[in-house]
Design a protein around this motif. Structure first.
Motif, PDB file in Angstrom:
ATOM      1  N   ILE A  74       0.824  -1.218   0.000  1.00 45.82           N
ATOM      2  CA  ILE A  74       0.000   0.000   0.000  1.00 45.82           C
ATOM      3  C   ILE A  74       0.851   1.258   0.000  1.00 45.82           C
ATOM      4  N   SER A  75       1.896   1.276   0.824  1.00 45.63           N
ATOM      5  CA  SER A  75       2.681   2.501   1.027  1.00 45.63           C
ATOM      6  C   SER A  75       3.243   3.075  -0.280  1.00 45.63           C
ATOM      7  N   PRO A  76       4.011   2.328  -1.077  1.00 41.81           N
ATOM      8  CA  PRO A  76       4.504   2.910  -2.333  1.00 41.81           C
ATOM      9  C   PRO A  76       3.407   3.107  -3.374  1.00 41.81           C
ATOM     10  N   THR A  77       2.326   2.303  -3.294  1.00 43.09           N
ATOM     11  CA  THR A  77       1.233   2.436  -4.263  1.00 43.09           C
ATOM     12  C   THR A  77       0.488   3.756  -4.086  1.00 43.09           C
ATOM     13  N   LEU A  78       0.513   4.319  -2.887  1.00 46.19           N
ATOM     14  CA  LEU A  78      -0.107   5.620  -2.651  1.00 46.19           C
ATOM     15  C   LEU A  78       0.644   6.750  -3.344  1.00 46.19           C
ATOM     16  N   VAL A  79       1.905   6.509  -3.679  1.00 42.94           N
ATOM     17  CA  VAL A  79       2.768   7.584  -4.206  1.00 42.94           C
ATOM     18  C   VAL A  79       3.198   7.349  -5.649  1.00 42.94           C
ATOM     19  N   MET A  80       3.604   6.124  -5.968  1.00 44.42           N
ATOM     20  CA  MET A  80       4.281   5.888  -7.239  1.00 44.42           C
ATOM     21  C   MET A  80       3.418   6.133  -8.484  1.00 44.42           C
ATOM     22  N   PRO A  81       2.124   5.757  -8.528  1.00 43.11           N
ATOM     23  CA  PRO A  81       1.357   6.067  -9.742  1.00 43.11           C
ATOM     24  C   PRO A  81       1.347   7.560 -10.064  1.00 43.11           C
ATOM     25  N   LYS A  82       1.146   8.406  -9.043  1.00 42.61           N
ATOM     26  CA  LYS A  82       1.165   9.847  -9.271  1.00 42.61           C
ATOM     27  C   LYS A  82       2.560  10.326  -9.652  1.00 42.61           C
ATOM     28  N   ALA A  83       3.577   9.787  -8.975  1.00 43.74           N
ATOM     29  CA  ALA A  83       4.958  10.183  -9.277  1.00 43.74           C
ATOM     30  C   ALA A  83       5.315   9.830 -10.721  1.00 43.74           C
ATOM     31  N   LEU A  84       4.935   8.635 -11.159  1.00 46.23           N
ATOM     32  CA  LEU A  84       5.231   8.231 -12.539  1.00 46.23           C
ATOM     33  C   LEU A  84       4.416   9.049 -13.535  1.00 46.23           C
ATOM     34  N   GLY A  85       3.198   9.451 -13.150  1.00 47.61           N
ATOM     35  CA  GLY A  85       2.417  10.353 -13.997  1.00 47.61           C
ATOM     36  C   GLY A  85       3.121  11.687 -14.194  1.00 47.61           C
ATOM     37  N   ILE A  86       3.780  12.172 -13.142  1.00 52.52           N
ATOM     38  CA  ILE A  86       4.552  13.424 -13.247  1.00 52.52           C
ATOM     39  C   ILE A  86       5.790  13.209 -14.115  1.00 52.52           C
ATOM     40  N   PHE A  87       6.512  12.109 -13.861  1.00 55.27           N
ATOM     41  CA  PHE A  87       7.756  11.846 -14.593  1.00 55.27           C
ATOM     42  C   PHE A  87       7.508  11.625 -16.085  1.00 55.27           C
ATOM     43  N   TRP A  88       6.447  10.872 -16.422  1.00 54.78           N
ATOM     44  CA  TRP A  88       6.231  10.460 -17.802  1.00 54.78           C
ATOM     45  C   TRP A  88       5.333  11.409 -18.586  1.00 54.78           C
ATOM     46  N   PHE A  89       4.287  11.943 -17.927  1.00 52.96           N
ATOM     47  CA  PHE A  89       3.280  12.700 -18.654  1.00 52.96           C
ATOM     48  C   PHE A  89       3.083  14.131 -18.147  1.00 52.96           C
ATOM     49  N   ASN A  90       3.911  14.537 -17.157  1.00 52.03           N
ATOM     50  CA  ASN A  90       3.841  15.908 -16.631  1.00 52.03           C
ATOM     51  C   ASN A  90       2.478  16.227 -16.005  1.00 52.03           C
ATOM     52  N   LEU A  91       1.846  15.230 -15.421  1.00 48.51           N
ATOM     53  CA  LEU A  91       0.544  15.417 -14.775  1.00 48.51           C
ATOM     54  C   LEU A  91       0.772  15.893 -13.344  1.00 48.51           C
ATOM     55  N   LYS A  92       0.901  17.192 -13.173  1.00 49.24           N
ATOM     56  CA  LYS A  92       1.354  17.753 -11.905  1.00 49.24           C
ATOM     57  C   LYS A  92       0.231  18.207 -10.975  1.00 49.24           C
ATOM     58  N   GLY A  93      -0.984  18.309 -11.457  1.00 45.77           N
ATOM     59  CA  GLY A  93      -2.073  18.842 -10.642  1.00 45.77           C
ATOM     60  C   GLY A  93      -2.677  17.811  -9.702  1.00 45.77           C
ATOM     61  N   ILE A  94      -3.076  18.276  -8.519  1.00 48.43           N
ATOM     62  CA  ILE A  94      -3.801  17.437  -7.565  1.00 48.43           C
ATOM     63  C   ILE A  94      -4.696  18.356  -6.736  1.00 48.43           C
ATOM     64  N   THR A  95      -5.913  17.944  -6.502  1.00 47.11           N
ATOM     65  CA  THR A  95      -6.827  18.787  -5.726  1.00 47.11           C
ATOM     66  C   THR A  95      -6.363  18.854  -4.268  1.00 47.11           C
ATOM     67  N   VAL A  96      -6.796  19.889  -3.581  1.00 42.84           N
ATOM     68  CA  VAL A  96      -6.444  20.033  -2.163  1.00 42.84           C
ATOM     69  C   VAL A  96      -6.977  18.842  -1.374  1.00 42.84           C
ATOM     70  N   ALA A  97      -8.226  18.453  -1.650  1.00 46.49           N
ATOM     71  CA  ALA A  97      -8.818  17.302  -0.956  1.00 46.49           C
ATOM     72  C   ALA A  97      -8.039  16.022  -1.260  1.00 46.49           C
ATOM     73  N   GLY A  98      -7.652  15.852  -2.533  1.00 46.01           N
ATOM     74  CA  GLY A  98      -6.867  14.677  -2.919  1.00 46.01           C
ATOM     75  C   GLY A  98      -5.510  14.665  -2.252  1.00 46.01           C
ATOM     76  N   CYS A  99      -4.915  15.844  -2.137  1.00 43.96           N
ATOM     77  CA  CYS A  99      -3.602  15.971  -1.499  1.00 43.96           C
ATOM     78  C   CYS A  99      -3.675  15.598  -0.022  1.00 43.96           C
ATOM     79  N   LEU A 100      -4.665  16.130   0.688  1.00 40.90           N
ATOM     80  CA  LEU A 100      -4.814  15.832   2.111  1.00 40.90           C
ATOM     81  C   LEU A 100      -5.165  14.361   2.335  1.00 40.90           C
ATOM     82  N   THR A 101      -5.937  13.789   1.409  1.00 41.38           N
ATOM     83  CA  THR A 101      -6.277  12.362   1.515  1.00 41.38           C
ATOM     84  C   THR A 101      -5.034  11.505   1.332  1.00 41.38           C
ATOM     85  N   GLN A 102      -4.229  11.842   0.317  1.00 41.11           N
ATOM     86  CA  GLN A 102      -2.981  11.098   0.104  1.00 41.11           C
ATOM     87  C   GLN A 102      -2.065  11.211   1.320  1.00 41.11           C
ATOM     88  N   MET A 103      -1.936  12.419   1.864  1.00 40.54           N
ATOM     89  CA  MET A 103      -1.098  12.658   3.034  1.00 40.54           C
ATOM     90  C   MET A 103      -1.559  11.799   4.207  1.00 40.54           C
TER      91      MET A 103
END
Length: 313
Positions: A74-103
Protein backbone atom coordinates in the motif's frame (compact mmCIF):
# COMPACT_ATOMS: atom_id res chain seq x y z
CA UNK A 1 2.42 15.33 -23.13
CA UNK A 2 2.03 18.94 -22.12
CA UNK A 3 1.08 20.33 -18.74
CA UNK A 4 -2.52 20.47 -17.71
CA UNK A 5 -3.72 24.05 -17.49
CA UNK A 6 -3.68 24.31 -13.72
CA UNK A 7 -3.16 27.90 -12.68
CA UNK A 8 -0.88 28.51 -9.69
CA UNK A 9 -3.61 30.56 -7.98
CA UNK A 10 -6.41 28.01 -8.32
CA UNK A 11 -7.53 27.66 -4.67
CA UNK A 12 -8.72 24.10 -5.18
CA UNK A 13 -5.50 22.73 -6.72
CA UNK A 14 -1.90 22.05 -5.71
CA UNK A 15 0.96 21.62 -8.15
CA UNK A 16 3.35 18.72 -7.52
CA UNK A 17 6.62 19.74 -9.19
CA UNK A 18 8.35 16.36 -9.08
CA UNK A 19 12.01 16.46 -8.10
CA UNK A 20 13.03 20.14 -8.00
CA UNK A 21 16.12 20.96 -10.04
CA UNK A 22 16.10 17.58 -11.80
CA UNK A 23 13.04 18.03 -14.02
CA UNK A 24 15.09 17.30 -17.15
CA UNK A 25 16.10 13.93 -15.73
CA UNK A 26 12.62 12.81 -14.68
CA UNK A 27 12.45 10.08 -17.33
CA UNK A 28 15.79 8.62 -16.25
CA UNK A 29 14.92 8.87 -12.54
CA UNK A 30 11.66 7.03 -13.19
CA UNK A 31 13.58 3.92 -14.34
CA UNK A 32 15.08 2.92 -10.96
CA UNK A 33 11.98 4.12 -9.09
CA UNK A 34 9.60 2.04 -11.20
CA UNK A 35 12.00 -0.94 -11.03
CA UNK A 36 12.09 -0.79 -7.22
CA UNK A 37 8.31 -0.49 -7.16
CA UNK A 38 7.74 -3.51 -9.42
CA UNK A 39 10.21 -5.64 -7.44
CA UNK A 40 8.50 -4.71 -4.17
CA UNK A 41 5.06 -5.58 -5.58
CA UNK A 42 6.25 -8.93 -6.93
CA UNK A 43 8.06 -9.84 -3.72
CA UNK A 44 5.24 -8.89 -1.35
CA UNK A 45 2.48 -10.44 -3.47
CA UNK A 46 4.55 -13.64 -3.62
CA UNK A 47 4.76 -13.68 0.18
CA UNK A 48 1.00 -13.19 0.48
CA UNK A 49 0.25 -15.92 -2.06
CA UNK A 50 2.64 -18.45 -0.51
CA UNK A 51 1.42 -17.89 3.07
CA UNK A 52 -2.20 -17.89 1.88
CA UNK A 53 -1.85 -21.21 0.03
CA UNK A 54 0.28 -23.09 2.59
CA UNK A 55 -1.76 -24.20 5.60
CA UNK A 56 1.43 -24.96 7.54
CA UNK A 57 2.29 -21.24 7.45
CA UNK A 58 -1.01 -20.12 8.98
CA UNK A 59 0.73 -19.19 12.22
CA UNK A 60 1.06 -15.87 14.08
CA UNK A 61 4.58 -15.08 12.86
CA UNK A 62 3.65 -15.53 9.20
CA UNK A 63 0.37 -13.66 9.61
CA UNK A 64 2.41 -10.73 10.92
CA UNK A 65 4.71 -11.03 7.91
CA UNK A 66 1.57 -10.82 5.73
CA UNK A 67 0.46 -7.65 7.57
CA UNK A 68 3.88 -6.17 6.93
CA UNK A 69 3.66 -7.19 3.26
CA UNK A 70 0.26 -5.47 2.94
CA UNK A 71 1.66 -2.19 4.30
CA UNK A 72 4.65 -2.62 1.97
CA UNK A 73 2.27 -2.89 -1.00
CA UNK A 74 0.00 0.00 0.00
CA UNK A 75 2.68 2.50 1.03
CA UNK A 76 4.50 2.91 -2.33
CA UNK A 77 1.23 2.44 -4.26
CA UNK A 78 -0.11 5.62 -2.65
CA UNK A 79 2.77 7.58 -4.21
CA UNK A 80 4.28 5.89 -7.24
CA UNK A 81 1.36 6.07 -9.74
CA UNK A 82 1.16 9.85 -9.27
CA UNK A 83 4.96 10.18 -9.28
CA UNK A 84 5.23 8.23 -12.54
CA UNK A 85 2.42 10.35 -14.00
CA UNK A 86 4.55 13.42 -13.25
CA UNK A 87 7.76 11.85 -14.59
CA UNK A 88 6.23 10.46 -17.80
CA UNK A 89 3.28 12.70 -18.65
CA UNK A 90 3.84 15.91 -16.63
CA UNK A 91 0.54 15.42 -14.78
CA UNK A 92 1.35 17.75 -11.90
CA UNK A 93 -2.07 18.84 -10.64
CA UNK A 94 -3.80 17.44 -7.56
CA UNK A 95 -6.83 18.79 -5.73
CA UNK A 96 -6.44 20.03 -2.16
CA UNK A 97 -8.82 17.30 -0.96
CA UNK A 98 -6.87 14.68 -2.92
CA UNK A 99 -3.60 15.97 -1.50
CA UNK A 100 -4.81 15.83 2.11
CA UNK A 101 -6.28 12.36 1.52
CA UNK A 102 -2.98 11.10 0.10
CA UNK A 103 -1.10 12.66 3.03
CA UNK A 104 -3.43 10.97 5.54
CA UNK A 105 -3.04 7.50 4.03
CA UNK A 106 0.75 7.79 3.58
CA UNK A 107 1.30 8.64 7.23
CA UNK A 108 -1.42 6.29 8.49
CA UNK A 109 0.16 3.31 6.72
CA UNK A 110 3.57 4.37 8.05
CA UNK A 111 2.26 4.35 11.64
CA UNK A 112 0.55 1.01 10.97
CA UNK A 113 3.84 -0.40 9.67
CA UNK A 114 5.64 0.70 12.83
CA UNK A 115 2.94 -0.90 15.02
CA UNK A 116 3.26 -4.19 13.12
CA UNK A 117 7.03 -4.17 13.77
CA UNK A 118 6.33 -3.70 17.50
CA UNK A 119 3.89 -6.63 17.39
CA UNK A 120 6.50 -8.76 15.63
CA UNK A 121 9.03 -7.94 18.35
CA UNK A 122 6.46 -8.98 20.99
CA UNK A 123 5.79 -12.19 19.04
CA UNK A 124 9.51 -13.09 19.12
CA UNK A 125 9.71 -12.21 22.81
CA UNK A 126 6.86 -14.58 23.68
CA UNK A 127 8.19 -17.33 21.38
CA UNK A 128 11.67 -17.22 22.94
CA UNK A 129 11.05 -16.18 26.55
CA UNK A 130 7.71 -17.98 27.12
CA UNK A 131 7.68 -20.80 24.55
CA UNK A 132 5.34 -23.05 26.57
CA UNK A 133 2.66 -20.32 26.69
CA UNK A 134 3.15 -19.11 23.09
CA UNK A 135 0.23 -21.07 21.65
CA UNK A 136 -2.17 -19.67 24.24
CA UNK A 137 -0.89 -16.06 24.33
CA UNK A 138 -0.61 -15.52 20.57
CA UNK A 139 -3.30 -17.29 18.57
CA UNK A 140 -4.33 -16.32 15.05
CA UNK A 141 -7.42 -14.63 16.51
CA UNK A 142 -5.24 -12.60 18.86
CA UNK A 143 -3.04 -11.51 15.95
CA UNK A 144 -6.14 -10.36 14.05
CA UNK A 145 -7.23 -8.32 17.09
CA UNK A 146 -3.75 -6.80 17.45
CA UNK A 147 -3.83 -5.90 13.76
CA UNK A 148 -7.15 -4.10 14.27
CA UNK A 149 -5.71 -2.24 17.27
CA UNK A 150 -2.72 -1.18 15.13
CA UNK A 151 -5.08 0.14 12.45
CA UNK A 152 -7.26 2.06 14.93
CA UNK A 153 -4.19 3.59 16.58
CA UNK A 154 -2.85 4.76 13.21
CA UNK A 155 -6.18 6.35 12.21
CA UNK A 156 -6.68 8.09 15.57
CA UNK A 157 -3.15 9.53 15.63
CA UNK A 158 -2.97 10.70 12.00
CA UNK A 159 -6.54 11.88 11.29
CA UNK A 160 -6.17 15.21 13.21
CA UNK A 161 -3.40 16.36 10.83
CA UNK A 162 -5.45 16.56 7.59
CA UNK A 163 -8.44 17.86 9.56
CA UNK A 164 -6.37 20.71 11.03
CA UNK A 165 -4.77 21.47 7.67
CA UNK A 166 -8.13 21.52 5.89
CA UNK A 167 -9.06 24.55 8.03
CA UNK A 168 -5.95 26.47 6.95
CA UNK A 169 -5.66 29.01 4.10
CA UNK A 170 -2.82 28.17 1.71
CA UNK A 171 -0.36 30.60 0.13
CA UNK A 172 -0.77 31.84 -3.41
CA UNK A 173 1.39 29.60 -5.59
CA UNK A 174 0.18 26.21 -4.21
CA UNK A 175 3.43 24.60 -5.43
CA UNK A 176 4.81 21.52 -3.64
CA UNK A 177 8.43 20.72 -4.58
CA UNK A 178 7.79 16.98 -4.45
CA UNK A 179 5.83 14.20 -6.15
CA UNK A 180 3.74 13.50 -3.05
CA UNK A 181 1.81 15.42 -0.41
CA UNK A 182 4.01 14.94 2.61
CA UNK A 183 2.77 16.57 5.79
CA UNK A 184 5.81 18.85 6.13
CA UNK A 185 5.54 20.07 2.53
CA UNK A 186 1.82 20.86 2.93
CA UNK A 187 2.35 22.57 6.29
CA UNK A 188 4.96 24.88 4.74
CA UNK A 189 2.33 26.20 2.31
CA UNK A 190 -0.18 27.11 5.03
CA UNK A 191 -0.51 30.86 5.60
CA UNK A 192 -2.46 30.79 8.88
CA UNK A 193 -1.29 30.02 12.41
CA UNK A 194 0.24 26.53 12.23
CA UNK A 195 1.70 26.41 15.74
CA UNK A 196 -0.69 23.67 16.86
CA UNK A 197 -0.03 21.62 13.73
CA UNK A 198 3.75 21.89 14.14
CA UNK A 199 3.63 20.92 17.80
CA UNK A 200 1.24 18.03 17.14
CA UNK A 201 3.36 16.66 14.24
CA UNK A 202 6.57 16.84 16.30
CA UNK A 203 4.95 15.24 19.35
CA UNK A 204 3.45 12.58 17.09
CA UNK A 205 6.84 11.75 15.56
CA UNK A 206 8.57 11.43 18.93
CA UNK A 207 5.68 9.63 20.65
CA UNK A 208 5.14 7.07 17.88
CA UNK A 209 8.78 6.49 16.89
CA UNK A 210 10.08 6.88 20.44
CA UNK A 211 7.42 4.68 22.08
CA UNK A 212 7.61 2.00 19.38
CA UNK A 213 11.42 1.93 19.41
CA UNK A 214 11.47 1.68 23.22
CA UNK A 215 9.08 -1.29 23.12
CA UNK A 216 11.14 -2.97 20.39
CA UNK A 217 14.40 -2.35 22.29
CA UNK A 218 12.85 -3.70 25.50
CA UNK A 219 11.60 -6.84 23.73
CA UNK A 220 14.97 -7.58 22.15
CA UNK A 221 16.82 -6.72 25.35
CA UNK A 222 14.79 -9.40 27.16
CA UNK A 223 15.31 -11.78 24.22
CA UNK A 224 19.09 -11.30 24.29
CA UNK A 225 19.13 -11.89 28.05
CA UNK A 226 17.17 -15.13 27.54
CA UNK A 227 19.41 -16.22 24.66
CA UNK A 228 22.57 -15.73 26.73
CA UNK A 229 21.17 -18.22 29.26
CA UNK A 230 20.77 -20.94 26.61
CA UNK A 231 23.52 -23.54 26.94
CA UNK A 232 22.92 -25.29 23.62
CA UNK A 233 24.93 -23.64 20.84
CA UNK A 234 22.53 -24.91 18.16
CA UNK A 235 19.48 -23.40 19.90
CA UNK A 236 21.52 -20.28 20.60
CA UNK A 237 22.34 -19.85 16.89
CA UNK A 238 18.77 -20.60 15.71
CA UNK A 239 17.31 -18.02 18.09
CA UNK A 240 19.82 -15.36 17.09
CA UNK A 241 19.15 -16.01 13.38
CA UNK A 242 15.41 -15.45 13.91
CA UNK A 243 16.06 -12.22 15.81
CA UNK A 244 18.58 -11.00 13.25
CA UNK A 245 15.96 -11.29 10.50
CA UNK A 246 13.53 -9.04 12.36
CA UNK A 247 16.25 -6.58 13.36
CA UNK A 248 17.33 -6.23 9.70
CA UNK A 249 13.72 -5.46 8.69
CA UNK A 250 13.41 -2.86 11.46
CA UNK A 251 16.68 -1.17 10.52
CA UNK A 252 15.61 -0.88 6.87
CA UNK A 253 12.42 0.87 8.03
CA UNK A 254 13.41 3.13 10.93
CA UNK A 255 16.87 4.26 9.75
CA UNK A 256 15.88 5.94 6.43
CA UNK A 257 12.58 7.13 7.93
CA UNK A 258 14.18 8.93 10.87
CA UNK A 259 16.97 10.28 8.66
CA UNK A 260 14.48 11.65 6.14
CA UNK A 261 12.33 13.29 8.85
CA UNK A 262 15.33 14.86 10.57
CA UNK A 263 16.80 16.23 7.33
CA UNK A 264 13.45 17.86 6.53
CA UNK A 265 13.32 19.56 9.90
CA UNK A 266 16.99 20.23 10.65
CA UNK A 267 18.89 20.01 7.38
CA UNK A 268 18.18 23.47 5.98
CA UNK A 269 21.37 23.42 3.89
CA UNK A 270 20.45 20.15 2.14
CA UNK A 271 19.24 20.64 -1.44
CA UNK A 272 15.46 20.14 -2.02
CA UNK A 273 16.01 17.36 -4.55
CA UNK A 274 17.94 15.39 -1.90
CA UNK A 275 14.95 15.62 0.46
CA UNK A 276 12.63 14.42 -2.31
CA UNK A 277 14.82 11.51 -3.35
CA UNK A 278 15.24 10.44 0.28
CA UNK A 279 11.47 10.45 0.83
CA UNK A 280 11.02 8.21 -2.22
CA UNK A 281 13.76 5.82 -1.14
CA UNK A 282 12.11 5.61 2.29
CA UNK A 283 8.91 4.45 0.59
CA UNK A 284 10.57 2.10 -1.93
CA UNK A 285 13.63 0.47 -0.37
CA UNK A 286 12.09 -1.20 2.75
CA UNK A 287 9.16 -2.75 0.81
CA UNK A 288 11.62 -4.08 -1.76
CA UNK A 289 14.06 -5.52 0.79
CA UNK A 290 11.62 -7.04 3.29
CA UNK A 291 10.48 -10.00 1.11
CA UNK A 292 14.11 -10.68 0.21
CA UNK A 293 15.19 -10.64 3.87
CA UNK A 294 12.38 -12.96 4.96
CA UNK A 295 12.75 -15.18 1.92
CA UNK A 296 16.49 -15.65 2.47
CA UNK A 297 16.63 -15.87 6.28
CA UNK A 298 13.41 -17.73 7.18
CA UNK A 299 13.94 -21.40 6.25
CA UNK A 300 10.28 -22.47 6.28
CA UNK A 301 9.27 -19.54 4.11
CA UNK A 302 12.25 -20.01 1.80
CA UNK A 303 11.39 -23.68 1.27
CA UNK A 304 7.72 -22.92 0.56
CA UNK A 305 8.59 -20.12 -1.88
CA UNK A 306 11.01 -22.47 -3.68
CA UNK A 307 8.34 -25.17 -3.82
CA UNK A 308 5.74 -22.69 -5.11
CA UNK A 309 8.06 -21.36 -7.84
CA UNK A 310 9.05 -24.89 -8.95
CA UNK A 311 5.39 -25.97 -9.12
CA UNK A 312 4.52 -22.91 -11.22
CA UNK A 313 7.29 -23.78 -13.66
Amino acid sequence: MGDFNFTPFDPSTFILMGIPGLEAAHIWISIPFSTFYIISLLGNFTLLCVVGKEQTLHMPMYLLICMLALTDIISPTLVMPKALGIFWFNLKGITVAGCLTQMFFIHMVSVMHSAVLVTMAFDRYVAICNPLRYATILTNAQIAKLGLVCLIRAVVFILPLPLLLSQQPFCANHIIPNTQCECIAVVKMACGDITVIKIYSLVLMFVICGFDLILIALSYGLIIRAVLRISSKKAHQKTLNTCTTHICVMLTYYTPGLFSSLTYRLGQSIAPHVHTILSHLFLLIPPMLNPIIYGVRTKELRDKVGKYICCRR
